[in-house]
Write a protein that holds these residues in place. Structure first.
Motif, PDB file in Angstrom:
ATOM      1  N   GLU A 133     -44.207  62.045  59.293  1.00  0.00           N
ATOM      2  CA  GLU A 133     -43.757  61.484  60.567  1.00  0.00           C
ATOM      3  C   GLU A 133     -42.540  60.590  60.350  1.00  0.00           C
ATOM      4  OE1 GLU A 133     -45.539  58.855  64.321  1.00  0.00           O
ATOM      5  OE2 GLU A 133     -46.557  58.854  62.378  1.00  0.00           O
ATOM      6  N   THR A 134     -41.552  60.705  61.235  1.00  0.00           N
ATOM      7  CA  THR A 134     -40.380  59.842  61.227  1.00  0.00           C
ATOM      8  C   THR A 134     -40.257  59.188  62.601  1.00  0.00           C
ATOM      9  OG1 THR A 134     -39.257  61.334  59.673  1.00  0.00           O
ATOM     10  CG2 THR A 134     -37.893  59.719  60.812  1.00  0.00           C
ATOM     11  N   TYR A 135     -40.122  57.868  62.628  1.00  0.00           N
ATOM     12  CA  TYR A 135     -40.082  57.166  63.914  1.00  0.00           C
ATOM     13  C   TYR A 135     -39.214  55.917  63.825  1.00  0.00           C
ATOM     14  CZ  TYR A 135     -43.693  54.384  61.541  1.00  0.00           C
ATOM     15  OH  TYR A 135     -44.385  53.626  60.627  1.00  0.00           O
ATOM     16  N   ARG A 136     -38.699  55.495  64.988  1.00  0.00           N
ATOM     17  CA  ARG A 136     -37.866  54.297  65.039  1.00  0.00           C
ATOM     18  C   ARG A 136     -38.748  53.055  65.021  1.00  0.00           C
ATOM     19  NH1 ARG A 136     -35.711  54.766  69.743  1.00  0.00           N
ATOM     20  NH2 ARG A 136     -36.700  52.997  70.761  1.00  0.00           N
ATOM     21  N   LEU A 137     -38.420  52.104  64.149  1.00  0.00           N
ATOM     22  CA  LEU A 137     -39.203  50.881  64.017  1.00  0.00           C
ATOM     23  C   LEU A 137     -38.674  49.765  64.898  1.00  0.00           C
ATOM     24  CD1 LEU A 137     -41.599  49.714  62.283  1.00  0.00           C
ATOM     25  CD2 LEU A 137     -39.833  48.732  60.805  1.00  0.00           C
ATOM     26  N   THR A 138     -37.354  49.664  65.031  1.00  0.00           N
ATOM     27  CA  THR A 138     -36.753  48.576  65.803  1.00  0.00           C
ATOM     28  C   THR A 138     -35.886  49.113  66.930  1.00  0.00           C
ATOM     29  OG1 THR A 138     -34.753  48.437  64.413  1.00  0.00           O
ATOM     30  CG2 THR A 138     -36.684  47.138  63.720  1.00  0.00           C
ATOM     31  N   ASN A 139     -35.704  48.282  67.945  1.00  0.00           N
ATOM     32  CA  ASN A 139     -34.766  48.577  69.033  1.00  0.00           C
ATOM     33  C   ASN A 139     -34.258  47.243  69.563  1.00  0.00           C
ATOM     34  OD1 ASN A 139     -33.234  49.807  70.952  1.00  0.00           O
ATOM     35  ND2 ASN A 139     -34.933  50.373  72.285  1.00  0.00           N
ATOM     36  N   LEU A 140     -33.346  46.626  68.801  1.00  0.00           N
ATOM     37  CA  LEU A 140     -32.899  45.263  69.094  1.00  0.00           C
ATOM     38  C   LEU A 140     -31.860  45.191  70.204  1.00  0.00           C
ATOM     39  CD1 LEU A 140     -32.534  43.770  65.503  1.00  0.00           C
ATOM     40  CD2 LEU A 140     -34.405  43.449  67.112  1.00  0.00           C
ATOM     41  N   GLY A 141     -31.189  46.309  70.457  1.00  0.00           N
ATOM     42  CA  GLY A 141     -30.073  46.254  71.397  1.00  0.00           C
ATOM     43  C   GLY A 141     -28.769  45.882  70.715  1.00  0.00           C
ATOM     44  N   VAL A 142     -28.837  45.518  69.435  1.00  0.00           N
ATOM     45  CA  VAL A 142     -27.654  45.267  68.603  1.00  0.00           C
ATOM     46  C   VAL A 142     -27.851  46.014  67.292  1.00  0.00           C
ATOM     47  CG1 VAL A 142     -27.143  43.011  69.602  1.00  0.00           C
ATOM     48  CG2 VAL A 142     -28.700  43.164  67.648  1.00  0.00           C
ATOM     49  N   ASP A 143     -26.758  46.221  66.565  1.00  0.00           N
ATOM     50  CA  ASP A 143     -26.827  46.993  65.327  1.00  0.00           C
ATOM     51  C   ASP A 143     -27.502  46.212  64.212  1.00  0.00           C
ATOM     52  OD1 ASP A 143     -25.651  49.256  66.326  1.00  0.00           O
ATOM     53  OD2 ASP A 143     -23.634  48.723  65.676  1.00  0.00           O
ATOM     54  N   VAL A 144     -28.383  46.893  63.489  1.00  0.00           N
ATOM     55  CA  VAL A 144     -28.940  46.341  62.261  1.00  0.00           C
ATOM     56  C   VAL A 144     -27.912  46.554  61.158  1.00  0.00           C
ATOM     57  CG1 VAL A 144     -30.774  46.558  60.538  1.00  0.00           C
ATOM     58  CG2 VAL A 144     -31.312  46.752  62.977  1.00  0.00           C
ATOM     59  N   ASP A 145     -27.683  45.507  60.339  1.00  0.00           N
ATOM     60  CA  ASP A 145     -26.657  45.575  59.300  1.00  0.00           C
ATOM     61  C   ASP A 145     -27.196  46.072  57.962  1.00  0.00           C
ATOM     62  OD1 ASP A 145     -24.741  44.344  61.036  1.00  0.00           O
ATOM     63  OD2 ASP A 145     -25.662  42.414  60.592  1.00  0.00           O
TER      64      ASP A 145
END
Length: 221
Positions: A133-145
Motif C-alpha cells: 500500500e502507498t498513501y499520503r501521510l501529510t497534507n499541510l497546504g505547503v511544501d515539505v522540504d
C-alpha cells in the motif's frame, strides 16, 4: 552499492538515445548485466547510501516516457524491477520539486517518500511493503522540504511557512496527527538543511539559525 553478492551501479551516456541505466555485477559468478532498461534519476537518487533497502528490495526513483520520475524497486532475490506506485499519473512523475535532499527514507520496515501527486505539492507519502500500500501521510497546504527521521512513533520533517523554509513539523503515527514543533524561545528556528539531527535519550539535538533570514547562521540547538 553492494548488497549481498550483487554490486548495483549506474552506467551509460546521459543522452536521449542511450541514457543512464541500472546495471548489476554478481561478485560470485563474475557476471555483469543490464538489470533494467529504465533510467535511474541522478544525481540526487543515485545508486548509493541515500537509497533504502527493505527486506532485500532496493528502492529508487527512475524515469521512463510513460510515467516520468516515479518510485521503482529492485528485488535482489529474483532479479526483477517494477514500478512501486504511479503517485502522479502521466508523464510528469512524482519526484519532489525540491531537488536538494534525498526523497526516500526507510524506518521500521516502511518507506517514507517525499513526493508530489500533482495536486498537493511536495508531501510525505508512505509505502508499506507488507501490504503493498502507498498513501499520503501529510497534507499541510505547503511544501515539505526534507524528511528527517522517525523517532519512536513520530516522524520529523521540515516544511515551508510564510515564505520561509526550515520549520520543524512532526507526524504521530499512533494518532495520525500532524503538528508544528514550537519555535525555540529565542526566535531561532530549525534549518531544513540540517546535517545534525540526533535523538539521544528523549532529547533531539539539531542545528538551526536566527531568522527568518535569507542567510541564517547554523548553530547547535
Amino acid at each position: 552499492m553492494q548488497v549481498s553478492d550483487n554490486l548495483l551501479f549506474v552506467l551509460g551516456r546521459n543522452t536521449s538515445s542511450s541514457g543512464l541505466k541500472l546495471w548489476a555485477h554478481n561478485t560470485t559468478t563474475n557476471q555483469t548485466y543490464l538489470q533494467s532498461d529504465i533510467t535511474p534519476t541522478l544525481p540526487r537518487t543515485d545508486i548509493g547510501a541515500t537509497n533504502p533497502l527493505i527486506d532485500d528490495v532496493y528502492y529508487f526513483y527512475a524515469t521512463n516516457t510513460s510515467t516520468g520520475n516515479e518510485l521503482h524497486a529492485y528485488s535482489i532475490v529474483n532479479n526483477s524491477t517494477w514500478l512501486v506506485d504511479d503517485i502522479q499519473p502521466g508523464s510528469v512523475g512524482s519526484l519532489a520539486t525540491n531537488t536538494f535532499y534525498p526523497p526516500l527514507q526507510a524506518y521500521e520496515g516502511k518507506l517514507f517518500i517525499l513526493a508530489d501527486d500533482g495536486t498537493n505539492g511536495d508531501q510525505v507519502w508512505v509505502h508499506d511493503p507488507s501490504t503493498a500500500e502507498t498513501y499520503r501521510l501529510t497534507n499541510l497546504g505547503v511544501d515539505v522540504d526534507n524528511i528527517q527521521r522517525l523517532v519512536g512513533d513520530t516522524l520529523y520533517f521540515s516544511a515551508s511557512k510564510s515564505g520561509y523554509s526550515g520549520y520543524l513539523y512532526a507526524h504521530s503515527m499512533s494518532t495520525n496527527s500532524t503538528y508544528e514543533v514550537p519555535n525555540f524561545p529565542d526566535g531561532r528556528y530549525y534549518q531544513t538543511g540540517a546535517r545534525f539531527f540526533l535523538p539521544v535519550n528523549g532529547t533531539i539535538y539539531m542545528n538551526g539559525g536566527h531568522g527568518p533570514s535569507t542567510n541564517p547562521i547554523d548553530e547547535a540547538l
